[in-house]
Design a protein around this motif. Sequence first.
Motif, PDB file in Angstrom:
ATOM      1  N   GLY A 193       0.831  -1.194   0.000  1.00  0.00           N
ATOM      2  CA  GLY A 193       0.000   0.000   0.000  1.00  0.00           C
ATOM      3  C   GLY A 193       0.866   1.243   0.000  1.00  0.00           C
ATOM      4  O   GLY A 193       2.047   1.198  -0.329  1.00  0.00           O
ATOM      5  N   ARG A 194       0.261   2.323   0.399  1.00  0.00           N
ATOM      6  CA  ARG A 194       0.941   3.619   0.341  1.00  0.00           C
ATOM      7  C   ARG A 194       1.529   3.996   1.693  1.00  0.00           C
ATOM      8  O   ARG A 194       0.905   3.814   2.731  1.00  0.00           O
ATOM      9  CB  ARG A 194      -0.026   4.681  -0.143  1.00  0.00           C
ATOM     10  CG  ARG A 194      -0.466   4.422  -1.579  1.00  0.00           C
ATOM     11  CD  ARG A 194      -1.526   5.415  -2.020  1.00  0.00           C
ATOM     12  NE  ARG A 194      -2.079   5.069  -3.304  1.00  0.00           N
ATOM     13  CZ  ARG A 194      -1.639   5.537  -4.473  1.00  0.00           C
ATOM     14  NH1 ARG A 194      -0.645   6.388  -4.500  1.00  0.00           N
ATOM     15  NH2 ARG A 194      -2.204   5.164  -5.593  1.00  0.00           N
ATOM     16  N   LEU A 195       2.724   4.521   1.610  1.00  0.00           N
ATOM     17  CA  LEU A 195       3.436   5.047   2.777  1.00  0.00           C
ATOM     18  C   LEU A 195       3.761   6.485   2.423  1.00  0.00           C
ATOM     19  O   LEU A 195       4.743   6.769   1.734  1.00  0.00           O
ATOM     20  CB  LEU A 195       4.710   4.234   3.038  1.00  0.00           C
ATOM     21  CG  LEU A 195       5.592   4.672   4.204  1.00  0.00           C
ATOM     22  CD1 LEU A 195       4.836   4.541   5.517  1.00  0.00           C
ATOM     23  CD2 LEU A 195       6.866   3.847   4.225  1.00  0.00           C
ATOM     24  N   GLY A 196       2.887   7.398   2.821  1.00  0.00           N
ATOM     25  CA  GLY A 196       3.017   8.784   2.374  1.00  0.00           C
ATOM     26  C   GLY A 196       2.813   8.831   0.874  1.00  0.00           C
ATOM     27  O   GLY A 196       1.828   8.315   0.356  1.00  0.00           O
ATOM     28  N   ASN A 197       3.784   9.398   0.148  1.00  0.00           N
ATOM     29  CA  ASN A 197       3.694   9.470  -1.316  1.00  0.00           C
ATOM     30  C   ASN A 197       4.279   8.250  -2.013  1.00  0.00           C
ATOM     31  O   ASN A 197       4.197   8.144  -3.241  1.00  0.00           O
ATOM     32  CB  ASN A 197       4.402  10.729  -1.826  1.00  0.00           C
ATOM     33  CG  ASN A 197       3.676  11.983  -1.394  1.00  0.00           C
ATOM     34  OD1 ASN A 197       2.461  12.007  -1.296  1.00  0.00           O
ATOM     35  ND2 ASN A 197       4.429  13.033  -1.127  1.00  0.00           N
ATOM     36  N   ALA A 198       4.887   7.343  -1.257  1.00  0.00           N
ATOM     37  CA  ALA A 198       5.530   6.161  -1.846  1.00  0.00           C
ATOM     38  C   ALA A 198       4.569   4.975  -1.853  1.00  0.00           C
ATOM     39  O   ALA A 198       3.606   4.922  -1.086  1.00  0.00           O
ATOM     40  CB  ALA A 198       6.782   5.800  -1.057  1.00  0.00           C
ATOM     41  N   PHE A 199       4.856   4.010  -2.715  1.00  0.00           N
ATOM     42  CA  PHE A 199       4.156   2.735  -2.713  1.00  0.00           C
ATOM     43  C   PHE A 199       5.129   1.684  -2.198  1.00  0.00           C
ATOM     44  O   PHE A 199       6.275   1.617  -2.635  1.00  0.00           O
ATOM     45  CB  PHE A 199       3.684   2.349  -4.123  1.00  0.00           C
ATOM     46  CG  PHE A 199       3.090   0.969  -4.156  1.00  0.00           C
ATOM     47  CD1 PHE A 199       1.790   0.765  -3.745  1.00  0.00           C
ATOM     48  CD2 PHE A 199       3.856  -0.108  -4.549  1.00  0.00           C
ATOM     49  CE1 PHE A 199       1.256  -0.512  -3.734  1.00  0.00           C
ATOM     50  CE2 PHE A 199       3.327  -1.390  -4.546  1.00  0.00           C
ATOM     51  CZ  PHE A 199       2.020  -1.587  -4.139  1.00  0.00           C
TER      52      PHE A 199
ATOM     53  N   GLU B 109       4.614  10.583  -9.253  1.00  0.00           N
ATOM     54  CA  GLU B 109       3.269  10.307  -8.744  1.00  0.00           C
ATOM     55  C   GLU B 109       2.889   8.845  -8.972  1.00  0.00           C
ATOM     56  O   GLU B 109       2.971   8.344 -10.097  1.00  0.00           O
ATOM     57  CB  GLU B 109       2.263  11.207  -9.461  1.00  0.00           C
ATOM     58  CG  GLU B 109       0.898  11.211  -8.870  1.00  0.00           C
ATOM     59  CD  GLU B 109       0.813  11.982  -7.567  1.00  0.00           C
ATOM     60  OE1 GLU B 109      -0.090  11.675  -6.774  1.00  0.00           O
ATOM     61  OE2 GLU B 109       1.638  12.885  -7.342  1.00  0.00           O
ATOM     62  N   ILE B 110       2.466   8.145  -7.922  1.00  0.00           N
ATOM     63  CA  ILE B 110       1.949   6.787  -8.040  1.00  0.00           C
ATOM     64  C   ILE B 110       0.492   6.918  -8.472  1.00  0.00           C
ATOM     65  O   ILE B 110      -0.365   7.348  -7.700  1.00  0.00           O
ATOM     66  CB  ILE B 110       2.040   6.024  -6.698  1.00  0.00           C
ATOM     67  CG1 ILE B 110       3.450   6.060  -6.133  1.00  0.00           C
ATOM     68  CG2 ILE B 110       1.506   4.603  -6.860  1.00  0.00           C
ATOM     69  CD1 ILE B 110       4.506   5.440  -6.991  1.00  0.00           C
ATOM     70  N   ASP B 111       0.214   6.572  -9.732  1.00  0.00           N
ATOM     71  CA  ASP B 111      -1.145   6.704 -10.260  1.00  0.00           C
ATOM     72  C   ASP B 111      -2.051   5.583  -9.773  1.00  0.00           C
ATOM     73  O   ASP B 111      -3.196   5.821  -9.408  1.00  0.00           O
ATOM     74  CB  ASP B 111      -1.126   6.707 -11.791  1.00  0.00           C
ATOM     75  CG  ASP B 111      -0.352   7.883 -12.352  1.00  0.00           C
ATOM     76  OD1 ASP B 111      -0.432   8.984 -11.777  1.00  0.00           O
ATOM     77  OD2 ASP B 111       0.339   7.696 -13.366  1.00  0.00           O
ATOM     78  N   SER B 112      -1.544   4.358  -9.805  1.00  0.00           N
ATOM     79  CA  SER B 112      -2.355   3.214  -9.408  1.00  0.00           C
ATOM     80  C   SER B 112      -1.470   1.997  -9.225  1.00  0.00           C
ATOM     81  O   SER B 112      -0.302   1.989  -9.613  1.00  0.00           O
ATOM     82  CB  SER B 112      -3.420   2.919 -10.465  1.00  0.00           C
ATOM     83  OG  SER B 112      -2.806   2.520 -11.677  1.00  0.00           O
ATOM     84  N   TYR B 113      -2.067   0.961  -8.627  1.00  0.00           N
ATOM     85  CA  TYR B 113      -1.401  -0.332  -8.556  1.00  0.00           C
ATOM     86  C   TYR B 113      -2.463  -1.418  -8.599  1.00  0.00           C
ATOM     87  O   TYR B 113      -3.600  -1.206  -8.181  1.00  0.00           O
ATOM     88  CB  TYR B 113      -0.511  -0.461  -7.310  1.00  0.00           C
ATOM     89  CG  TYR B 113      -1.236  -0.429  -5.987  1.00  0.00           C
ATOM     90  CD1 TYR B 113      -1.652  -1.612  -5.378  1.00  0.00           C
ATOM     91  CD2 TYR B 113      -1.494   0.763  -5.336  1.00  0.00           C
ATOM     92  CE1 TYR B 113      -2.305  -1.592  -4.154  1.00  0.00           C
ATOM     93  CE2 TYR B 113      -2.137   0.804  -4.124  1.00  0.00           C
ATOM     94  CZ  TYR B 113      -2.543  -0.381  -3.530  1.00  0.00           C
ATOM     95  OH  TYR B 113      -3.197  -0.361  -2.324  1.00  0.00           O
TER      96      TYR B 113
END
Length: 112
Positions: free
Chosen positions: A33-39, A70-74
């Motif tokens: 999942g997301r950790l702040g702005n990171a995946f 930017e992480i758009d999706s996963y």
Amino acid sequence: CPSGAQTDLARRLADAGADVIVGGHAHRRQGAGRLGNAFVAYGLGNFIWYSPGGPGAQTGILTVTVTGREIDSYTWQPAVIRDGIPGLLDGQAATDALAEWEGLRGCTGLTP
């Protein structure tokens, strides 16, 4: 669940500017999942492995879409290893495996 060493390293990497952090060698799927702005994906499990079944045979394909920083999706496509080769799941088996994978996030401190 990821170990303290895994979560500490993920935090340090994210703080240093990493956008996508994927752990390896856990031999088991772990939450993502997301950790702040990171995946972060702590563990994807095995991929090609001779496993008699169980957790060591649960795997999948992770796709992360990134634009710039930017992480758009996963997405996670669940699979199971049979005779050493991964095969994607479909139907209810895929739905159940995806829900189980999403549930692994519960002990990570990550957000969807």
